[in-house]
Design a protein around this motif. Structure first.
Motif, short mmCIF file in Angstrom:
data_model
loop_
_atom_site.label_atom_id
_atom_site.label_comp_id
_atom_site.label_asym_id
_atom_site.label_seq_id
_atom_site.Cartn_x
_atom_site.Cartn_y
_atom_site.Cartn_z
N LYS A 58 0.81 -1.05 0.05
CA LYS A 58 -0.02 0.13 0.35
C LYS A 58 0.94 1.19 -0.01
CE LYS A 58 -3.39 -0.53 -0.84
NZ LYS A 58 -3.58 -1.33 -2.11
N GLY B 14 2.32 2.15 -2.66
CA GLY B 14 2.38 2.73 -4.14
C GLY B 14 3.23 1.89 -4.90
N THR B 15 3.45 0.56 -4.63
CA THR B 15 4.44 -0.16 -5.22
C THR B 15 4.01 -0.48 -6.72
OG1 THR B 15 3.12 -2.21 -4.35
CG2 THR B 15 4.96 -1.59 -3.14
N ARG B 16 2.48 -0.57 -6.97
CA ARG B 16 2.25 -0.71 -8.11
C ARG B 16 2.58 0.43 -9.12
NH1 ARG B 16 2.09 -4.61 -11.96
NH2 ARG B 16 1.56 -5.76 -10.40
N ALA B 17 2.14 1.72 -8.65
CA ALA B 17 2.41 2.82 -9.47
C ALA B 17 4.05 2.94 -9.76
CB ALA B 17 1.84 4.06 -8.60
N ARG C 268 4.85 5.42 2.79
CA ARG C 268 3.75 6.42 2.99
C ARG C 268 4.00 6.75 4.38
NH1 ARG C 268 -1.62 4.72 0.19
NH2 ARG C 268 -2.47 6.31 0.24
N SER D 161 -5.10 2.41 4.51
CA SER D 161 -4.83 1.91 3.30
C SER D 161 -5.08 0.42 3.30
CB SER D 161 -3.84 2.49 2.50
OG SER D 161 -3.89 2.08 1.18
N ILE E 175 2.49 10.02 -5.47
CA ILE E 175 1.08 10.32 -5.74
C ILE E 175 0.92 11.97 -6.03
CG2 ILE E 175 -1.27 10.77 -4.79
CD1 ILE E 175 -0.60 8.54 -2.72
N TYR F 278 -1.91 10.65 -11.20
CA TYR F 278 -1.12 10.83 -12.21
C TYR F 278 -1.30 9.35 -13.19
CZ TYR F 278 1.08 15.16 -11.65
OH TYR F 278 1.32 16.49 -11.44
N LYS G 155 -6.67 0.94 -7.11
CA LYS G 155 -5.41 1.80 -6.65
C LYS G 155 -6.03 3.12 -6.37
CE LYS G 155 -2.58 -1.81 -6.98
NZ LYS G 155 -2.22 -2.37 -5.70
N GLY G 156 -6.13 3.74 -5.17
CA GLY G 156 -6.60 4.88 -4.94
C GLY G 156 -8.21 4.73 -4.36
N ARG G 157 -8.30 3.81 -3.44
CA ARG G 157 -9.54 3.68 -2.89
C ARG G 157 -9.87 4.74 -2.04
NH1 ARG G 157 -7.43 -1.47 -2.27
NH2 ARG G 157 -8.47 -3.09 -3.50
N HIS H 239 -10.67 5.98 1.68
CA HIS H 239 -10.60 5.44 3.12
C HIS H 239 -11.65 5.95 3.68
CE1 HIS H 239 -5.76 5.68 2.38
NE2 HIS H 239 -6.38 4.79 1.60
#
Ligand code: A3P
Length: 345
Positions: free
Chosen positions: A99, A101-104, A182, A190, A258, A292, A308-310, A312
């Motif tokens: 959570k 931002g590993t995928r981004a 983060r 998250s 982000i 982005y 990604k970007g739920r 909270h």
């Protein structure tokens, strides 16, 4: 007679119209295909001025063409041999944090012509069953790449799994390790939100975040709760430091990734000894998504999935404060060890 002529005219117009629409659609599709397979639009003009070239530009062309086809399993052995493609073990791994931002981070680094991502989380080092399958199994999970490119994989579970540092060290003691973090309380919420969504999908009920994060007997932070434990970054990092020197880690600011990703990506490029190739052109803010998104070329762009970007859930401010106070000393230690300071509370 007049009716017949009008009907005939309508028929002709319909045929001509269909032909025109068909041609336009064909051209659009063709331009897309061409751009992916053999870019005709000079890539140089889309890149910022650069130092002497180290990475052949054809790499960029193949990234969205041949490599993509290969990933889909469409390439022949002949193509692989002809282009000297290989499946390489990763030279850098995004080891966490879940959570953060590993995928981004992985997707954005993949914009670089010298980087090829392993799309799936492989879970080789944290899963005993996978690990028992051996290093060749791991290599076969890697995407095809040119020998001068570097492969990057991400499996956020690596950061918190006890056995992983030693296992990665045995594979490659000089591997580069990326950790994206983060603000710890935000990350914990998250993490909770992701689990909550999974429960809701299965029509299961779940506790509120406050109930999980605070021990109802002591009213203190519940350190048994995994989402809390994962956010104690320094505890996990210390285990890694038994195997790797601190210089082999690079800390990415997930909060800044982000809001302003490019400077963070440029720091990673430098850490990986790659020439700076990711530019503002490759990243555009999508107001609808609130994040982005990625632009590979004039035709191909993409945003991350909706998971990604739920949003909270709201958390009791007193619980937030309690958590922030709890994380504070661990954060200080983390800054001290890594040399990277954040303005976390
Ligand atoms: P939230 O869902 O809490 O907002 P991971 O990939 O490690 O699971 O991290 C998910 C987080 O990546 C998301 O957390 C989101 O905030 C963050 N993120 C960073 N850059 C993003 C981007 N460009 N698009 C979507 N999410 C992004």
């Amino acid at each position: 007679m007049l009716f017949k002529q009008q009907a005939l005219l309508r028929q002709k117009l319909f045929v001509l119209g269909s032909l025109a629409i068909g041609s336009v659609l064909y051209l659009v599709a063709r331009v897309g295909t061409l751009d992916r397979l053999q870019p005709i639009c000079p890539i140089e003009s889309r890149l910022p001025p650069s130092e002497p070239e180290q990475i052949p530009l054809r790499t960029l062309q193949f990234k969205r063409g041949l490599l993509h086809e290969l990933r889909k399993g469409n390439a022949t052995k002949e193509q692989i041999r002809l282009h000297n493609l290989v499946q390489q073990l990763p030279r850098a791994i995004i080891i966490g944090v879940r959570k953060g931002g590993t995928r981004a981070l992985l997707e954005m680094l993949n914009l670089h012509p010298a980087v090829v991502k392993a799309s799936q989380e492989i879970h080789f080092f944290d899963n005993d069953q996978n690990y028992a399958r051996g290093i060749d199994w791991y290599r076969e999970k890697m995407p095809f790449s040119f020998p001068h490119q570097i492969t990057i994989e991400k499996s956020p579970a690596y950061f918190i799994t006890e056995e992983v540092p030693e296992r990665i060290f045995k594979m490659n003691s000089s591997i580069k390790l990326l950790i994206i973090v983060r603000e710890p309380t935000t990350r914990a919420v998250s993490d909770y939100t992701q689990v909550l969504e999974g429960k809701e999908r299965k029509n299961k009920t779940y506790h509120k975040f406050e109930k999980l994060a605070i021990d109802s007997n002591t009213c203190e932070v519940n350190t048994k709760y995994k989402a809390v434990r994962t956010s104690i970054y320094t505890k996990h990092l210390e285990r890694w430091l038994k195997y790797f020197p601190v210089e082999q880690f690079h800390i990415v600011d997930g909060d800044r990734l982000i809001t302003d990703p490019l400077p963070e990506l440029q720091l990673v490029e430098r850490f990986l000894n790659l020439p700076s190739r990711i530019s503002q052109y490759n990243l555009y803010f999508n107001a609808t998504r609130g994040f982005y998104c990625l632009r590979f070329n004039i035709v191909f762009n993409k945003c991350l999935a909706g998971s990604k970007g739920r949003i909270h859930p709201e958390v009791d401010p007193s619980v937030v404060t309690k958590l922030q106070k709890f994380f504070h000393p661990f954060n200080q230690k983390f800054y001290q060890i890594t040399g990277r300071t954040f303005s976390w509370p």
